[in-house]
Design an enzyme around this catalytic site. Structure first.
Site, mmCIF file in Angstrom:
data_model
loop_
_atom_site.group_PDB
_atom_site.id
_atom_site.type_symbol
_atom_site.label_atom_id
_atom_site.label_comp_id
_atom_site.label_asym_id
_atom_site.label_seq_id
_atom_site.Cartn_x
_atom_site.Cartn_y
_atom_site.Cartn_z
ATOM 1 N N GLY A 1 5.810 -7.565 -8.903
ATOM 2 C CA GLY A 1 7.340 -6.798 -9.564
ATOM 3 C C GLY A 1 7.763 -6.090 -8.362
ATOM 4 O O GLY A 1 7.486 -5.573 -7.223
ATOM 5 N N ASN A 2 9.004 -5.641 -8.865
ATOM 6 C CA ASN A 2 9.708 -4.970 -7.924
ATOM 7 C C ASN A 2 10.621 -3.447 -8.372
ATOM 8 O O ASN A 2 10.687 -3.373 -9.781
ATOM 9 C CB ASN A 2 10.751 -5.069 -7.026
ATOM 10 C CG ASN A 2 12.179 -5.713 -7.476
ATOM 11 O OD1 ASN A 2 12.913 -5.271 -8.002
ATOM 12 N ND2 ASN A 2 11.658 -7.165 -7.616
#
Ligand code: CTP
Length: 400
Positions: free
Chosen positions: A208-209
């Protein structure tokens, strides 16, 4: 400075009780609020409550305090009229210019921005009569927010709930701040993507980020306040739905692409504020990946995700559609931004310089908006809503 004058019109639906919270938000943030309930609204919440919470007298008919000519004065002096909840009956009266009580008279005399927050059962909202009334009001410049989807009065659920009062308040604040009676995105459909995609490795892990989604939500909120129909494709943002915005929730880049392409089919503008993962794991393990004693972990093999921004820029769903991208850069911000703008083929690219102070998840932002026409619009450090409004200013110029 004089307090901004707000008229809170309340029509007769069960959601009238939620208007008490909206009223508190206005009064606590320094607005002078005059509540004008309809007679049927008083079946749900009494005049004493409206009067005590607003600190102002409350009337429903034009026959109270006639010497002050309230049916003309209240509307004329208002900086904003918001009707929440607006019933199907109220929308019909407003669309047809009926004036049989104080609120409907006020709507005819007001020359300020007007916001309607409808709440009713799904069938009533979807009825062609209501939809035509909503279209009429929007065409005339009123902001009619889409109802939220969820639990209705009885056991049923569907579209028709009054949006969260906190979000109606935010929308009204934006409308008041702009102070224009003719919303410049009225009749437009805009699509905004927000948040960050998650690319699953197994049922419990993902790549993810850190994108919070706040900039994308600010874009959706400001577009709604400027009269647009807004589809917000939200990837893992965990933020409250902005009032009047259709929210489509997605997880991965592939899902985000599908949702954005679908919504973009009839959109006037698409703004890709989401942080989309460029790569995803080549394989998804159906069961949790376990560590094995004495063995090195298997390497994670990645494959490219589709570049959604480049795709919608290259293949516009309709002529004149405006496409906006975002880019975070650490060095050579403008040169890298220009190169990315050309590579992606979009009309505008909002370039953020990422550094110490400019962290993910903050309430503020600072950027330069580059145009394919060579233009360069710096946006000073400030609230994400201010950057969002600058983006819409530039989009509106291109749409016109
Ligand atoms: N974007 C997209 N699809 C992707 C990746 C990014 O639509 N698979 C969009 C984002 O929503 C954003 C812009 O493209 O609007 C950001 O691009 P970015 O990821 O910074 O660009 P890249 O071309 O991947 O450049 P870099 O090499 O700097 O990562």
């Amino acid at each position: 400075m004089d307090k901004p004058k707000v008229v809170l019109g309340v029509s007769g639906g069960i959601a009238a009780y939620k208007a008490c919270e909206l009223l508190r938000r206005f009064t606590e943030s320094g607005h002078d609020v005059r509540v004008v309930p309809t007679a049927s609204a008083l079946h749900f919440v009494g005049a004493a409550t409206w009067s005590a919470l607003s600190g102002n007298p409350v009337a429903t008919e034009v026959w109270d305090d006639v010497h002050q000519v309230p049916h003309v004065r209240i509307g004329q002096h208002a900086d904003l009229v918001v009707v929440a909840p607006a019933t199907a009956d109220m929308l019909a009266k407003a669309a047809h210019g009926l004036a049989d009580d104080l609120l409907t008279n006020t709507l005819l005399t007001a020359r300020c921005p007007v916001v309607f927050a409808p709440a009713m059962h799904t069938e009533m909202w979807e009825h062609p009569a209501t939809q035509e009334n909503v279209a009429t009001l929007r065409r005339r410049g009123a902001v009619v927010v889409e109802p939220a989807v969820g639990r209705l009065t009885g056991v049923d659920t569907g579209k028709g709930r009054l949006p969260d009062p906190a979000e109606i308040f935010e929308l009204c604040r934006r409308v008041l701040a702009r102070g224009v009676t003719e919303p410049d995105l009225k009749g437009r459909h805009v699509v905004v993507s927000a948040g960050g995609t998650r690319e699953p490795l197994d049922p419990v892990r993902f790549l993810g980020n850190r994108s919070s989604g706040k900039q994308g939500y600010a874009l959706a909120r400001t577009a709604a306040a400027r009269g647009a129909r807004v589809t917000l494709v939200s990837a893992n943002a965990g933020l409250p739905d902005p009032a009047g915005v259709d929210v489509v929730r997605v997880g991965t880049a592939v899902q985000l692409r599908e949702a954005v392409l679908k919504a973009a089919a009839d959109a006037d503008a698409v703004v890709m504020a989401a942080a989309v993962a460029d790569f995803r794991p080549a394989a998804y393990a159906a069961g949790k990946i376990k560590k094995k004693d004495g063995q090195d972990p298997d390497p994670v093999v990645l494959v490219r995700n589709p570049d959604i921004l480049a795709e919608i820029s290259a293949d516009r769903a309709r002529p004149g559609q405006v496409v906006v991208g975002f880019a975070a850069e650490t060095d050579d911000v403008l040169a890298n931004g220009r190169a990315k703008l050309a590579r992606k083929g979009c009309d505008l690219l909002v370039v953020n310089e990422v550094g110490e102070r400019k962290t993910f998840g903050s309430e503020e932002n600072e950027a330069v908006v580059l145009g394919a026409d060579g233009s360069e619009t710096p946006v000073p450090h400030g609230p994400k809503e201010a950057l969002a409004d600058t983006v819409w200013d530039l989009v509106v110029r291109r749409l016109d």
